[in-house]
Design an enzyme around this catalytic site. Sequence first.
Site: not given
Ligand SMILES: *Cc1c(COP(=O)(O)O)cnc(C)c1O
Length: 403
Positions: A219, A333
Amino acid sequence: MFLQKDEAFQLLADFGSPLYVYSEGILRERCGELLEAFEGRIKPSFSAKANSNLHLLRIIREEGIGADAVSPGEIFILERAGFESGEIFYICNNASEEELRFAIDRDILVSVDSLSQLETFGRINRGGSVALRINPGVGAGHCDKVVTAGCGTKFGIDPACCGEAKKIIAKYELKLIGINQHIGSLFLDAGPYVKAAGILLSIVLKHFPGLDFVDFGGGFGVPYKEGERRLDFGALRDGLFPLMDSFVERYDNKYVHFKCEPGRYIAAECGLLLGTVNAVKESFGKRYVGTDLGFNVLMRRVLYNSYHEARLLRRGAAVQRSAVLADVVGDICESGDVIAESRPVGDARKGDVIAVENAGAYGYSMASNYNSRMRPAEVLMTQRGEFKLIRAADTLESLLANF
Ligand SMILES: *Cc1c(COP(=O)(O)O)cnc(C)c1O
C-alpha cells in the site's frame, strides 16, 4: 519525465500509439530503495498485480525481491519470470478448490482469508503449511474501493474468529507459518500502517505462537501530483522497528521474520503512458483534447478517480502551460472516459503527444479490450538507454483468438 521529447515521438512512430514505456533504471532504483528502507528487517515481496510484465518481473527478481500472487495466472507468469516456489506467496481471496490445488501442487505457500477457505484448504491438504490473512480492523487508502481492511471490506479474517481458526488448523493438523494483512493501497502517511502493524503483532502474540513470519502488507504510496511529498520511510521505520523489537522480545520464536507487500511503490514511477491527440474541440463552453488514451488503456481515473500528471508534448516547439483548461479524454464510447480533468493543455493541437506520468502500476495490468480496442505495446528503456519491445500490442487477430 525520464524520456526526451524527441524519443517519445520516435517511440510512437516505431511502436504505435498509445504506448507504455518503462525505465529500467527507475524500476531498479525503487527496488533498491525499498530493500534499503527497511534495513533488511522487513523483506519486500512485489505484488504482481500492479504490473505483471514478464520482463519487468525478471528485473524485480534480479534485485532480490520476492513476489506475491493473487491468482493461478499470476503464479504461472511469476514462474515463467524465474521465481521459484519458495519465492512466491499466493494471497488468495475466495479461491476455488482447483485454484488452491494449483498452488499446493507447486509447493507455493497459500494465505487464506476466511474460515471457510481454511476449512477447504485443510480438507484438500491435511498437514500442509498455511498462512492466514487477518483484518486488523484498521484500513487506509486513496479511495473506498482500495481500502482493504477495517469494517465493511471483504478481506481477511475477523480477529474475533482466531479461536475458531485455530480449531480448524488443529483439526486438519495444518502448520500455521505466517500471518499477513494488507490494509489498503496508496497511503503517503505512515500512521495507519504502523497502527495496523501494532494491532497485528498483538493479535499474533495473543493467538499464534511459533510463526515463521509476520507480513504487514503493501500500500506504500507514490506522489502522483506535482509537489506532493514522498512517503517518509524514516517515519515508517521509526514507527515499525520499536513495535517489532518489543514483539520479538515477548515472542517465542526469536527467528520470526517480517515481510511487506509493495506493488505500486515498485512499479508506478518507472512507467510512462504516451498517447496521441487525434482531435480537439470546444463544446458548450468546455474544451476537450481527444486522444487515443481511452480507459481501456489506463482505467485508474475511471475506477478510482485517480490523478495522473498529463504533459503536452509538441514536435519542435516547446509548449507552455495554457491558461485555458481542458479535459483530456479518450476514444472509448462512454462519457466517463476522461483521463485527466481540467488541465492547462487547452491549446493542444492534432498530432501533439500526451505523456501520462506514473503509469507503471495498475496501468497495463488493468488494460482491457473494451470497445474491441487493442491493448498497447510495452517498451523498456534499458539502463544503457536502448529501447526494447517487451510486449507486443494486441492485433486485430488477437481479438478473435478465443473463438
Ligand atoms: C494489491 C495488493 C498489494 C499491493 O498493494 P499496493 O498498493 O500496490 O502496494 C499487497 N497485498 C495484497 C494482498 C494485495 O492484494
